[in-house]
Structures are given as C-alpha cells and as structure tokens.
Design a protein around this motif. Structure first.
Motif, PDB file in Angstrom:
ATOM      1  N   ARG A   5      19.281  11.309   8.684  1.00 10.26           N
ATOM      2  CA  ARG A   5      18.128  10.748   9.392  1.00 10.26           C
ATOM      3  C   ARG A   5      16.810  11.293   8.832  1.00 10.26           C
ATOM      4  N   ALA A   6      16.816  12.562   8.450  1.00 11.75           N
ATOM      5  CA  ALA A   6      15.587  13.161   7.928  1.00 11.75           C
ATOM      6  C   ALA A   6      15.109  12.436   6.677  1.00 11.75           C
ATOM      7  N   ALA A   7      16.050  12.060   5.810  1.00  4.29           N
ATOM      8  CA  ALA A   7      15.680  11.341   4.593  1.00  4.29           C
ATOM      9  C   ALA A   7      15.147   9.959   4.921  1.00  4.29           C
ATOM     10  N   GLU A   8      15.767   9.281   5.886  1.00  4.92           N
ATOM     11  CA  GLU A   8      15.277   7.962   6.296  1.00  4.92           C
ATOM     12  C   GLU A   8      13.886   8.054   6.905  1.00  4.92           C
ATOM     13  N   VAL A   9      13.681   9.052   7.729  1.00  3.89           N
ATOM     14  CA  VAL A   9      12.370   9.240   8.342  1.00  3.89           C
ATOM     15  C   VAL A   9      11.314   9.491   7.275  1.00  3.89           C
ATOM     16  N   ALA A  10      11.646  10.334   6.297  1.00  2.00           N
ATOM     17  CA  ALA A  10      10.702  10.629   5.219  1.00  2.00           C
ATOM     18  C   ALA A  10      10.390   9.376   4.411  1.00  2.00           C
ATOM     19  N   ARG A  11      11.420   8.553   4.150  1.00  2.00           N
ATOM     20  CA  ARG A  11      11.213   7.317   3.394  1.00  2.00           C
ATOM     21  C   ARG A  11      10.302   6.360   4.158  1.00  2.00           C
ATOM     22  N   ILE A  12      10.583   6.167   5.425  1.00  2.00           N
ATOM     23  CA  ILE A  12       9.801   5.234   6.242  1.00  2.00           C
ATOM     24  C   ILE A  12       8.357   5.709   6.368  1.00  2.00           C
ATOM     25  N   LYS A  13       8.187   6.983   6.673  1.00  2.80           N
ATOM     26  CA  LYS A  13       6.831   7.511   6.825  1.00  2.80           C
ATOM     27  C   LYS A  13       6.094   7.561   5.488  1.00  2.80           C
ATOM     28  N   GLY A  14       6.845   7.654   4.400  1.00  2.00           N
ATOM     29  CA  GLY A  14       6.211   7.646   3.083  1.00  2.00           C
ATOM     30  C   GLY A  14       5.431   6.374   2.826  1.00  2.00           C
ATOM     31  N   PHE A  15       5.859   5.282   3.454  1.00  2.00           N
ATOM     32  CA  PHE A  15       5.138   4.007   3.328  1.00  2.00           C
ATOM     33  C   PHE A  15       4.001   3.899   4.346  1.00  2.00           C
ATOM     34  N   GLY A  16       3.767   4.974   5.095  1.00  2.00           N
ATOM     35  CA  GLY A  16       2.740   4.925   6.121  1.00  2.00           C
ATOM     36  C   GLY A  16       3.177   4.105   7.318  1.00  2.00           C
ATOM     37  N   CYS A  17       4.476   4.016   7.522  1.00  2.00           N
ATOM     38  CA  CYS A  17       5.059   3.122   8.520  1.00  2.00           C
ATOM     39  C   CYS A  17       5.566   3.918   9.720  1.00  2.00           C
ATOM     40  N   ARG A  18       5.433   3.331  10.897  1.00  2.00           N
ATOM     41  CA  ARG A  18       5.908   3.979  12.124  1.00  2.00           C
ATOM     42  C   ARG A  18       6.883   3.097  12.903  1.00  2.00           C
ATOM     43  N   ASN A  19       7.329   2.006  12.294  1.00  2.00           N
ATOM     44  CA  ASN A  19       8.331   1.137  12.915  1.00  2.00           C
ATOM     45  C   ASN A  19       9.510   0.974  11.967  1.00  2.00           C
ATOM     46  N   ALA A  20      10.722   1.013  12.516  1.00  2.00           N
ATOM     47  CA  ALA A  20      11.933   0.771  11.736  1.00  2.00           C
ATOM     48  C   ALA A  20      12.746  -0.297  12.455  1.00  2.00           C
TER      49      ALA A  20
ATOM     50  N   TRP B 297       2.919  -6.516  -9.494  1.00  2.00           N
ATOM     51  CA  TRP B 297       1.587  -6.319  -8.932  1.00  2.00           C
ATOM     52  C   TRP B 297       0.727  -7.574  -9.008  1.00  2.00           C
ATOM     53  N   GLY B 298       0.934  -8.371 -10.028  1.00  2.00           N
ATOM     54  CA  GLY B 298       0.203  -9.628 -10.098  1.00  2.00           C
ATOM     55  C   GLY B 298       0.575 -10.551  -8.953  1.00  2.00           C
ATOM     56  N   THR B 299       1.867 -10.575  -8.609  1.00  2.00           N
ATOM     57  CA  THR B 299       2.319 -11.402  -7.487  1.00  2.00           C
ATOM     58  C   THR B 299       1.754 -10.894  -6.175  1.00  2.00           C
ATOM     59  N   LEU B 300       1.770  -9.576  -5.972  1.00  2.00           N
ATOM     60  CA  LEU B 300       1.246  -9.026  -4.717  1.00  2.00           C
ATOM     61  C   LEU B 300      -0.263  -9.233  -4.602  1.00  2.00           C
ATOM     62  N   LYS B 301      -0.958  -9.245  -5.718  1.00  2.00           N
ATOM     63  CA  LYS B 301      -2.392  -9.556  -5.687  1.00  2.00           C
ATOM     64  C   LYS B 301      -2.612 -10.974  -5.171  1.00  2.00           C
TER      65      LYS B 301
ATOM     66  N   TYR C 155       3.928   4.102  -4.005  1.00  2.00           N
ATOM     67  CA  TYR C 155       3.925   2.649  -3.843  1.00  2.00           C
ATOM     68  C   TYR C 155       2.912   2.249  -2.775  1.00  2.00           C
ATOM     69  N   ARG C 156       2.900   3.009  -1.704  1.00  2.00           N
ATOM     70  CA  ARG C 156       1.955   2.722  -0.626  1.00  2.00           C
ATOM     71  C   ARG C 156       0.521   2.800  -1.130  1.00  2.00           C
ATOM     72  N   ALA C 157       0.232   3.783  -1.987  1.00  2.00           N
ATOM     73  CA  ALA C 157      -1.125   3.924  -2.519  1.00  2.00           C
ATOM     74  C   ALA C 157      -1.531   2.686  -3.313  1.00  2.00           C
ATOM     75  N   ARG C 158      -0.592   2.122  -4.064  1.00  2.00           N
ATOM     76  CA  ARG C 158      -0.887   0.897  -4.822  1.00  2.00           C
ATOM     77  C   ARG C 158      -1.113  -0.282  -3.869  1.00  2.00           C
ATOM     78  N   LEU C 159      -0.322  -0.323  -2.785  1.00  2.00           N
ATOM     79  CA  LEU C 159      -0.524  -1.380  -1.795  1.00  2.00           C
ATOM     80  C   LEU C 159      -1.884  -1.251  -1.130  1.00  2.00           C
ATOM     81  N   ASP C 160      -2.284  -0.014  -0.851  1.00  2.00           N
ATOM     82  CA  ASP C 160      -3.592   0.219  -0.231  1.00  2.00           C
ATOM     83  C   ASP C 160      -4.712  -0.399  -1.068  1.00  2.00           C
ATOM     84  N   GLU C 161      -4.577  -0.315  -2.379  1.00  2.00           N
ATOM     85  CA  GLU C 161      -5.594  -0.871  -3.267  1.00  2.00           C
ATOM     86  C   GLU C 161      -5.710  -2.387  -3.123  1.00  2.00           C
ATOM     87  N   LEU C 162      -4.594  -3.016  -2.723  1.00  2.00           N
ATOM     88  CA  LEU C 162      -4.575  -4.469  -2.550  1.00  2.00           C
ATOM     89  C   LEU C 162      -4.888  -4.892  -1.117  1.00  2.00           C
TER      90      LEU C 162
END
Length: 255
Positions: free
Chosen positions: A76-91, A21-25, A51-58
């Motif tokens: 595919r369902a698991a991959e979709v859930a993983r990708i969308k979990g990051f708030g992402c819509r591109n793969a 987190w220090g590096t991402l800051k 993880y996305r929530a922590r990124l949002d803070e930065l």
C-alpha cells in the motif's frame, strides 16, 4: 447547473505512443484540464513526480488514479507514493464481478477496509460502476445498493459512470442526487443504441441527457467530469475527444 473541469481517460492511446507530449498539448488546447489513470510515464523514463511536472506545464492535472485490491494489499505504501506522486488524492477500483450476494458483500467489506486505510494516508478511495451493478439483483436489491449499504461513505466514494448507469436501466441524474457528497468524479459516457451494449459514441451524440446530469452533478457536489469512450463510433480519436468537449462547452458546463 454545475460547471466542472473536464478530464480524459483512454481514447488516445495510439496517439500518445506516436507523439506523447504533442498529443497532450492538443488535448489541453481543446479545453481538457486533466487526465485519469495516466500511463506511459515509465516508458518515458519518468517518475510520477517528473511526469506531473510536465503535465503542469500544459495546464493538466491528475484528479484520480486507478488502483487495485491486489496492489494495495501487496504494497500500500508504494501505491500511495505513486498516486501522490501525480499530485493526486483520489484513487479508484474499477471492477467487481458482483457474481453473487456473498461476493458483493465480501468486496464491499474489502473496499471499506482499504478505503479506511487510504483515508489515513490522505487518499479517498472510489469504486467505478459498470452496468451489471444495476442489473444484478440480490434479495430484491441491485448490487450497487448493496455495495453502498455495506460500506462507510467516509471510506468509499463512487466514481459514477453515467453511461453505464443508463445501460443498467437506471437514471444517472437520480443516482447523482442519491449519492450527494459521495461522488467526487463522474465518467461522461454516451451510447447511441440502448439495445447494443457496446454502442459507444461521443458525449452528446447518444441517448444520455447531459443537461440533466450536470444539473444533478451540481447538487451532488461532483468535482470533476471525465470523458470516456471505450470504442470509437464513426470518428477518429482526436476528432472524438474534440466532439465530446465541444458538446460540453455548448452546454456551458466545461470549466
């Protein structure tokens, strides 16, 4: 000329292991706005959403996530859930060997099929190029042209790596204009010696013309630029990413 949010992929892996987190800051403080294909969240004991929530803070987001044919076919369902979990819509799928005309056509059909499925899931599938898609020619056409001609733009977009385009003896700006509406994300990569395939260097310190690239990116509807440098040249990783975004800021193209 386009002004784009600039993200980062790779480069700082060791730094993240030492102080995630220090590096991402520090990354955010340099002006980066996002990360591609984020890793390490499992080692931190976090879900993609956590993880996305922590990124949002930065002030960092995830514009695009890597995936693969095998993963999408297996669950595919698991991959979709993983990708969308990051708030992402591109793969993005990062590789096809393009070893023959038949192989290119086969892979284009697979990408098109998977892209159609992901489109129904609310995700846009992209293909990331290297240099061989431009250098390997079948029936008078580079493999890249065959991939594009044998897939539906609605199902398959391109994450254009402008460094590899240049190393493939093609013109990045011209290709961006050709891909108008089909290239949401570009990889910003530079090489200091066009005769040496792995002569990676910081953005703006090599042979690519990023002024022309960002002019074309504006016309093509590009949404994000992602800095990538596969190997260090003369600078340490944090110095390298500072140099790259510093050049983009000097051009006035980093949003």
């Amino acid at each position: 000329m386009a002004k784009l949010p600039v993200g980062l992929i790779g480069i700082i892996g060791e730094e993240l292991k030492q102080d995630h987190w220090g590096t991402l800051k520090k990354v955010a403080a340099l002006g980066y706005r996002g990360l591609e294909s984020v890793g390490g969240y499992r080692a931190l004991g976090l879900t993609p959403a956590e993880y996305r929530a922590r990124l949002d803070e930065l002030g960092l987001s995830v514009p695009i996530m890597g995936t693969g044919v095998d993963a999408l076919r297996k669950d595919r369902a698991a991959e979709v859930a993983r990708i969308k979990g990051f708030g992402c819509r591109n793969a993005v799928i990062y590789w096809s060997t393009c070893g023959s005309n038949d192989e290119v056509l086969r892979d284009a059909a697979v990408f098109n099929e998977l892209g159609a499925q992901l489109r129904n899931d609310g995700i846009r599938l992209c293909y990331h190029n290297h240099d061989h898609e431009f250098l390997q020619v079948y029936d008078g056409k580079p493999a890249m042209e065959l991939i594009l001609a044998n897939s539906d733009p609605a199902n398959l977009a391109i994450e254009l790596d402008v460094g590899w385009v240049m190393m493939g003896k093609a013109n990045p700006a011209a290709w961006l204009r050709r891909l108008k509406g089909r290239v949401p994300v570009i990889h910003l990569k530079d090489f200091h010696d066009l005769a040496v395939r792995e002569s990676f260097t910081e953005v703006g310190s090599g042979k690519n013309d990023f002024h022309a690239i960002f002019e074309a990116a504006g016309e093509a509807g590009v949404e994000w630029g992602i800095v990538e440098q596969d190997k260090m040249h003369t600078r340490a990783p944090m110095e390298s990413i500072a140099s790259s975004i510093g050049h983009l800021k000097s051009l006035g193209v980093a949003a």
